[in-house]
Design a protein around this motif. Structure first.
Motif, short mmCIF file in Angstrom:
data_model
loop_
_atom_site.label_atom_id
_atom_site.label_comp_id
_atom_site.label_asym_id
_atom_site.label_seq_id
_atom_site.Cartn_x
_atom_site.Cartn_y
_atom_site.Cartn_z
N VAL A 178 0.87 -1.18 0.00
CA VAL A 178 0.00 0.00 0.00
C VAL A 178 0.91 1.23 0.00
CG1 VAL A 178 -1.79 1.26 1.23
CG2 VAL A 178 -1.77 -1.26 1.29
N TYR A 179 0.67 2.12 -0.92
CA TYR A 179 1.46 3.34 -1.05
C TYR A 179 0.67 4.54 -0.51
CZ TYR A 179 5.14 1.25 -3.95
OH TYR A 179 6.19 0.53 -4.41
N THR A 180 1.40 5.66 -0.38
CA THR A 180 0.75 6.90 0.08
C THR A 180 -0.34 7.35 -0.90
OG1 THR A 180 2.63 7.98 -0.92
CG2 THR A 180 2.63 7.81 1.49
N THR A 181 -0.21 6.97 -2.14
CA THR A 181 -1.29 7.13 -3.13
C THR A 181 -0.98 6.18 -4.27
OG1 THR A 181 -2.64 8.71 -4.36
CG2 THR A 181 -0.26 9.01 -4.51
N ALA A 189 5.35 8.35 -5.01
CA ALA A 189 4.54 7.86 -3.89
C ALA A 189 5.43 6.94 -3.05
CB ALA A 189 3.35 7.08 -4.41
N ARG A 190 5.11 6.82 -1.77
CA ARG A 190 5.97 6.07 -0.86
C ARG A 190 5.25 4.82 -0.37
NH1 ARG A 190 6.86 7.76 4.27
NH2 ARG A 190 5.76 9.69 3.84
N LYS A 191 5.96 3.71 -0.34
CA LYS A 191 5.34 2.50 0.19
C LYS A 191 5.26 2.60 1.71
CE LYS A 191 6.71 -1.39 1.51
NZ LYS A 191 7.74 -2.40 1.67
N LEU A 192 4.12 2.22 2.27
CA LEU A 192 3.94 2.27 3.72
C LEU A 192 4.29 0.91 4.30
CD1 LEU A 192 0.48 4.06 3.59
CD2 LEU A 192 2.65 5.09 4.30
N ASP A 193 5.06 0.89 5.40
CA ASP A 193 5.36 -0.39 6.05
C ASP A 193 4.13 -0.92 6.75
OD1 ASP A 193 7.93 -0.31 5.19
OD2 ASP A 193 8.67 0.74 6.98
N GLU A 194 3.35 0.01 7.31
CA GLU A 194 2.11 -0.41 7.98
C GLU A 194 1.05 0.66 7.87
OE1 GLU A 194 4.07 -1.40 11.73
OE2 GLU A 194 3.14 0.40 12.58
N ILE A 195 -0.17 0.21 8.02
CA ILE A 195 -1.31 1.14 7.98
C ILE A 195 -2.41 0.53 8.85
CG2 ILE A 195 -2.26 0.08 5.83
CD1 ILE A 195 -3.17 2.95 5.05
N SER A 196 -3.20 1.41 9.50
CA SER A 196 -4.25 0.87 10.39
C SER A 196 -5.45 0.41 9.55
CB SER A 196 -4.68 1.94 11.39
OG SER A 196 -5.39 2.96 10.73
N TYR A 197 -6.21 -0.51 10.13
CA TYR A 197 -7.42 -0.98 9.44
C TYR A 197 -8.31 0.21 9.07
CZ TYR A 197 -6.63 -5.80 11.20
OH TYR A 197 -6.13 -7.04 11.48
N ASP A 198 -8.47 1.15 10.03
CA ASP A 198 -9.40 2.26 9.79
C ASP A 198 -8.95 3.14 8.63
OD1 ASP A 198 -11.19 1.50 11.72
OD2 ASP A 198 -10.23 2.66 13.31
N GLU A 199 -7.65 3.43 8.60
CA GLU A 199 -7.16 4.26 7.50
C GLU A 199 -7.28 3.52 6.17
OE1 GLU A 199 -3.67 6.90 9.59
OE2 GLU A 199 -3.38 4.75 9.40
N ASN A 235 10.08 -8.33 -1.98
CA ASN A 235 10.13 -7.20 -1.05
C ASN A 235 9.06 -7.32 0.02
OD1 ASN A 235 12.02 -6.32 -2.80
ND2 ASN A 235 10.80 -4.65 -3.67
N GLU A 236 9.38 -6.78 1.18
CA GLU A 236 8.38 -6.80 2.25
C GLU A 236 7.22 -5.89 1.87
OE1 GLU A 236 9.20 -6.16 6.39
OE2 GLU A 236 10.96 -7.45 6.19
N GLY A 237 6.05 -6.32 2.23
CA GLY A 237 4.87 -5.54 1.83
C GLY A 237 4.42 -4.58 2.91
N THR A 238 3.13 -4.33 2.93
CA THR A 238 2.52 -3.44 3.93
C THR A 238 1.64 -4.28 4.85
OG1 THR A 238 2.43 -1.68 2.30
CG2 THR A 238 1.02 -1.43 4.24
N SER A 239 1.82 -4.06 6.13
CA SER A 239 1.03 -4.76 7.12
C SER A 239 -0.18 -3.90 7.48
CB SER A 239 1.96 -4.94 8.31
OG SER A 239 1.48 -5.81 9.17
#
Ligand code: ADP
Ligand code: ASP
Ligand code: MG
Length: 417
Positions: A178-181, A189-199, A235-239
């Motif tokens: 999941v990226y910033t956009t 755009a930047r890959k996110l290491d993690e993101i909350s369920y709500d976001e 590559n490691e993804g987004t959690s």
């Protein structure tokens, strides 16, 4: 030993070579000592191609026949992927949605999962098979074939993961996570290491195609450990998790946009109690979801109001409104198509005043007017005309400090774009 659900999207299995690569990856994961359930989408553009084919024969086919047609795409994938796994020395068994007990309601085209009875799948796992399940499809109580909505294979995967109590659900796709956009629109755009369920839920609802919104809902409610990663690289993804660490000073996690937006304006409506209830009640009764609603002030006892909805529902909505003109008299309706909704999302927004103002200032500095606005604690959305969407997304991405210092890496070439 872990129980893992691995989901592969259409572009990940779009060619025989990609199918082989995916099969290899599945076998490797099994050989690490894990039980593997695979969920797979239709290959490449198959779903779109089937829709195009249907249009040649019927401009308004019944939803039941569309589901019958579209589920074929996933069935091709499960059989071919299982064969490919066998050809690579593995053991695999394919299952349709109904074979793994995927029970849905009866709403063709956007069915909701009611229950899963995964016994057959669990038996196959016990016998050492990789269970390869068709995404996006299920069956109603009456035995009718249904689909979960475009992009719904993600939901199949997460719902199965919840039903069998999997240790992790891995969503393999054509970007690194999941990226910033959308990294296809904003190159840095930047890959996110993690993101909350709500976001993630907000981003998905607001148009970020990388995950189906209902998949995120399932993951949140059932606490499914969810990872989005590339099927082309290791590559490691987004959690995606309950709480994600926010970098200091960053209030906006990401930017989403939805190109599938129409607006209907109803002018000269009698300003009496019950008008909104009648209009939106009738639309809801016809299965039409409405998004942003704005009512203007009253003049001479008459009001105007406008709302947005998915472009595909626009014509149906107009005819529903015409159908209740006796109950809700009005002067005219105006409908527009050439609109998009751009949204900023971030859990930190609620405690940071001025975040929305910055969005308005950034958009207006490009000489673009904002047609409608909607806000919540963690998002702000603006409806604007479609022409300058990319320019706006790029500007907002910079304005909120989301740009990567180096170019974003996109996992592999997509066959669908
Ligand atoms: P799949 O076929 O694997 O389900 P999708 O096309 O449904 O793949 O979703 C992946 C696509 O989502 C990416 O190619 C990318 O263009 C798009 N996308 C939109 N927003 C984002 C985002 N914030 N992060 C990553 N990808 C995004
Ligand atoms: N094949 C379906 C679609 O294209 C489901 C999916 O890919 O998730 O929408
Ligand atoms: Mg998808």
């Amino acid at each position: 030993m872990s129980l893992i659900v691995m989901k592969f999207g259409g572009s990940s299995v779009g060619t025989p070579e990609r199918m082989q690569r995916v099969a290899q990856r599945i076998i490797e994961r099994q050989q690490e000592g894990n039980d593997i359930v695979v969920v797979v989408s239709a290959m490449g553009d198959t779903t779109d191609d089937l829709i195009e084919q249907s249009k040649l024969l019927n401009s308004n086919p019944s939803a039941r026949e569309m589901d019958m047609l579209l589920t074929v795409g996933e069935q091709i994938s499960i059989a071919l992927l299982s064969m490919t796994i066998e050809a690579s020395g593995g053991k695999a068994k394919s299952f349709t949605g109904w074979q793994v007990g995927m029970k849905t309601d009866s709403v063709h085209g956007k069915a909701k999962i009611v229950e899963i009875q995964p016994e057959r799948l669990q038996e196959a796992l016990k016998l050492g098979y990789v269970a390869v399940v068709a995404g996006f499809q299920g069956a109603s109580e009456a035995g009718e074939i249904t689909t979960l909505g475009r992009g719904g294979s993600d939901t199949t995967a997460v719902a199965l993961a919840a039903a069998i109590n999997a240790d992790i659900c891995e969503i393999y796709t054509d970007v690194d996570g999941v990226y910033t956009t959308d990294p296809r629109v904003v190159k840095n755009a930047r890959k996110l290491d993690e993101i909350s369920y709500d976001e993630m839920l907000e981003l998905a609802h607001l148009g970020a195609a990388v995950l189906h919104p209902r998949a995120v809902e399932y993951a949140k409610h059932n606490n499914v450990q969810l990872v989005v990663r590339s099927s082309f690289t290791k590559n490691e993804g987004t959690s995606v998790k309950e709480e994600a660490i926010m970098e200091q000073g960053v209030v906006v996690r990401g930017i989403a946009f939805d190109k599938n937006v129409a607006r209907i304006t109803i002018n000269g409506v009698e300003d009496v109690p019950g008008v909104l209830a009648n209009v939106f009640g009738a639309l809801a009764d016809n299965g039409i979801d409405v998004d942003i609603i704005v009512q203007s002030g009253t003049q001479n006892g008459k009001a105007d109001f406008a709302f947005t909805l998915a472009s595909g529902d626009k014509d149906k909505a107009i005819s529903v409104i015409e159908g209740i003109k006796d109950i809700v008299p009005y002067r005219e309706t105006i409908s527009e198509d050439n609109l998009v909704k751009v949204s900023i999302v971030g859990a930190g927004m609620v405690s940071n005043p001025g975040v929305a103002a910055k969005m308005f200032a950034t958009i207006s500095s490009l000489g673009i007017s904002i047609n409608m606005v909607s806000t919540s604690e963690i998002k702000c959305s603006c409806v604007i005309s479609a022409e300058k969407l990319n320019e706006v997304v790029v500007a907002l991405h910079t304005a909120y400090g989301l740009d990567a210092t180096e170019q974003a890496f996109v996992g592999g070439p997509s066959e669908r774009r």
